[in-house]
Design an enzyme around this catalytic site. Sequence first.
Site, PDB file in Angstrom:
ATOM      1  N   SER A  84      46.819  32.385  37.194  1.00  0.00           N
ATOM      2  CA  SER A  84      48.205  32.497  36.725  1.00  0.00           C
ATOM      3  C   SER A  84      49.065  31.426  37.369  1.00  0.00           C
ATOM      4  CB  SER A  84      48.787  33.863  37.093  1.00  0.00           C
ATOM      5  OG  SER A  84      50.154  33.909  36.758  1.00  0.00           O
TER       6      SER A  84
ATOM      7  N   TYR B 269      50.793  39.838  43.626  1.00  0.00           N
ATOM      8  CA  TYR B 269      50.133  39.368  42.396  1.00  0.00           C
ATOM      9  C   TYR B 269      49.856  37.868  42.485  1.00  0.00           C
ATOM     10  CZ  TYR B 269      49.486  38.006  37.512  1.00  0.00           C
ATOM     11  OH  TYR B 269      49.004  37.464  36.351  1.00  0.00           O
TER      12      TYR B 269
ATOM     13  N   LYS C  18      46.228  35.804  42.702  1.00  0.00           N
ATOM     14  CA  LYS C  18      45.806  34.738  41.776  1.00  0.00           C
ATOM     15  C   LYS C  18      45.558  33.423  42.532  1.00  0.00           C
ATOM     16  CE  LYS C  18      45.919  36.910  37.710  1.00  0.00           C
ATOM     17  NZ  LYS C  18      44.670  37.239  37.008  1.00  0.00           N
TER      18      LYS C  18
ATOM     19  N   ASN D  31      38.601  38.056  33.109  1.00  0.00           N
ATOM     20  CA  ASN D  31      39.968  38.127  32.577  1.00  0.00           C
ATOM     21  C   ASN D  31      40.704  39.398  33.016  1.00  0.00           C
ATOM     22  OD1 ASN D  31      42.137  37.747  30.304  1.00  0.00           O
ATOM     23  ND2 ASN D  31      41.212  39.739  29.896  1.00  0.00           N
TER      24      ASN D  31
HETATM   25  P1  NDP Z   1      46.774  42.772  29.024  1.00  0.00           P
HETATM   26  O1  NDP Z   1      47.354  43.869  29.868  1.00  0.00           O
HETATM   27  O2  NDP Z   1      46.972  42.830  27.557  1.00  0.00           O
HETATM   28  O3  NDP Z   1      45.217  42.623  29.307  1.00  0.00           O
HETATM   29  C1  NDP Z   1      44.576  43.014  30.489  1.00  0.00           C
HETATM   30  C2  NDP Z   1      43.279  43.700  30.090  1.00  0.00           C
HETATM   31  O4  NDP Z   1      42.499  43.914  31.257  1.00  0.00           O
HETATM   32  C3  NDP Z   1      43.538  45.052  29.443  1.00  0.00           C
HETATM   33  O5  NDP Z   1      42.751  45.147  28.277  1.00  0.00           O
HETATM   34  C4  NDP Z   1      43.091  46.060  30.512  1.00  0.00           C
HETATM   35  O6  NDP Z   1      42.538  47.204  29.865  1.00  0.00           O
HETATM   36  C5  NDP Z   1      42.049  45.262  31.293  1.00  0.00           C
HETATM   37  N1  NDP Z   1      41.961  45.631  32.692  1.00  0.00           N
HETATM   38  C6  NDP Z   1      42.933  45.618  33.623  1.00  0.00           C
HETATM   39  N2  NDP Z   1      42.463  46.020  34.797  1.00  0.00           N
HETATM   40  C7  NDP Z   1      41.147  46.292  34.610  1.00  0.00           C
HETATM   41  C8  NDP Z   1      40.098  46.762  35.448  1.00  0.00           C
HETATM   42  N3  NDP Z   1      40.314  47.065  36.738  1.00  0.00           N
HETATM   43  N4  NDP Z   1      38.864  46.913  34.925  1.00  0.00           N
HETATM   44  C9  NDP Z   1      38.640  46.633  33.622  1.00  0.00           C
HETATM   45  N5  NDP Z   1      39.578  46.200  32.778  1.00  0.00           N
HETATM   46  C10 NDP Z   1      40.825  46.038  33.279  1.00  0.00           C
HETATM   47  O7  NDP Z   1      47.421  41.445  29.593  1.00  0.00           O
HETATM   48  P2  NDP Z   1      46.989  39.901  29.412  1.00  0.00           P
HETATM   49  O8  NDP Z   1      46.102  39.730  28.256  1.00  0.00           O
HETATM   50  O9  NDP Z   1      48.244  39.142  29.460  1.00  0.00           O
HETATM   51  O10 NDP Z   1      46.217  39.648  30.779  1.00  0.00           O
HETATM   52  C11 NDP Z   1      44.934  39.050  30.859  1.00  0.00           C
HETATM   53  C12 NDP Z   1      44.856  38.217  32.124  1.00  0.00           C
HETATM   54  O11 NDP Z   1      45.796  37.144  32.023  1.00  0.00           O
HETATM   55  C13 NDP Z   1      45.201  38.960  33.406  1.00  0.00           C
HETATM   56  O12 NDP Z   1      44.301  38.580  34.421  1.00  0.00           O
HETATM   57  C14 NDP Z   1      46.608  38.486  33.723  1.00  0.00           C
HETATM   58  O13 NDP Z   1      46.900  38.552  35.101  1.00  0.00           O
HETATM   59  C15 NDP Z   1      46.550  37.060  33.223  1.00  0.00           C
HETATM   60  N6  NDP Z   1      47.827  36.414  32.943  1.00  0.00           N
HETATM   61  C16 NDP Z   1      48.665  36.863  31.929  1.00  0.00           C
HETATM   62  C17 NDP Z   1      49.873  36.221  31.694  1.00  0.00           C
HETATM   63  C18 NDP Z   1      50.829  36.655  30.616  1.00  0.00           C
HETATM   64  O14 NDP Z   1      51.963  36.134  30.574  1.00  0.00           O
HETATM   65  N7  NDP Z   1      50.465  37.535  29.712  1.00  0.00           N
HETATM   66  C19 NDP Z   1      50.292  35.062  32.504  1.00  0.00           C
HETATM   67  C20 NDP Z   1      49.340  34.668  33.506  1.00  0.00           C
HETATM   68  C21 NDP Z   1      48.169  35.325  33.699  1.00  0.00           C
HETATM   69  P3  NDP Z   1      42.512  48.648  30.564  1.00  0.00           P
HETATM   70  O15 NDP Z   1      43.902  48.894  31.070  1.00  0.00           O
HETATM   71  O16 NDP Z   1      42.063  49.579  29.489  1.00  0.00           O
HETATM   72  O17 NDP Z   1      41.508  48.555  31.671  1.00  0.00           O
END
Ligand code: NDP
Length: 250
Positions: A144, A154, A158, A78
Amino acid sequence: MARGILVTGGATGIGLAVARHFADEGETVVITGRRQAPLEAAAKEIGATAVVCDHTDPQAVARLLPRLPGRLDVLVNNAGGNTDFDTPEGVGGDGGDGATPEALEAFARAFRANLDANLLSAALTTKAVEGRLAPGGAVVSIGSIAADKGSGAYGAAKAGLASWNLGLARELGPRGITANVVAPGYIADTEFFRDHLTAERRAQLIGSTAVGRAGTPGDIAGAVAFLASEAARDITAQVLNVNGGERGTR
Ligand code: NDP
C-alpha cells in the site's frame, strides 16, 4: 498448460479482479477468504475454486494445503486491509486516550490485528506453499501507499511487507521464482473502507493523484498479471507503485 494460481482474499475488490483476470486467461485459480457466501458466489462467477481460510491462522492455512494444485505457479498475497476500519470509530479508535492498562491492552490488540492481517498473513501463506512453487513462478504481495505515509499500524504492516519481500526474493531467486509487491494508492469499488470513506475524503484522495481519477481493481490486476508474466522474469525484490502519481507524503 494452465498455471496453478492462489489469490488470497479473492472474493471481493482487488483480489476478485486479479482472480478474474487469471481465470479469464484459462489458468487454474483458487480463491480464499473468511466469509463463505461471498467467496462461493465469486468463485462461481469467475470459474475458480473457493476455499474458506483465515490467513492469520496457522491451522487454517495448513488445512488449505490439500485443496491447492500440487504445482503452484503464482501466489498472490492479497488478503488484508486496515483492521481499524472494522471498529465503529475507524482509524484512531485503537485504544482511546490515556495509558491505563485497559487502554494499552486495547491499543496492543488493535496494533497486532493490523500486523496479523497484512504481514503475518502473507508470510504464513508463503511459508506454507513455498515448497510447491514451480520454477519460473511468482509471488506478488499487495502492499500500500500507506507504507510511505506514516499510517499507523496499517502503514507499518505494509512497510514490513515490503521489507519481508526483499528476503523472500533472495530466498526464491535461485529457484527462478520472483517476489514483488504491488502498492496501490486509493482504489475504488472494494470493501476496504467499510463505511468510513466520506465524500470529502474520497475527493481529497482523488485530488492528490496526478491523473485525477480513482484507481480500479482492474488497474491492480494488470500490474499483478505483468509481474507474474514471462515479460517480468528479471524483475524481483521490487515495489511497483500503482497510485495515479499520488505523492507519497500527501
Ligand atoms: P476488500 O476488503 O474488498 O478485500 C479484502 C479481501 O481480503 C476480502 O475479500 C476479505 O474477505 C479478505 N480477507 C481479509 N482478511 C483476511 C484473512 N485474514 N484471511 C482471508 N481473507 C481475508 O478490499 P481491497 O480489495 O481494497 O483490499 C485488497 C488488498 O489491497 C488489501 O491487502 C488492502 O490492504 C490493499 N489495498 C487496498 C487499497 C484500496 O484503496 N482499496 C489501497 C492500498 C492497498 P473476508 O473478510 O471474507 O475474509
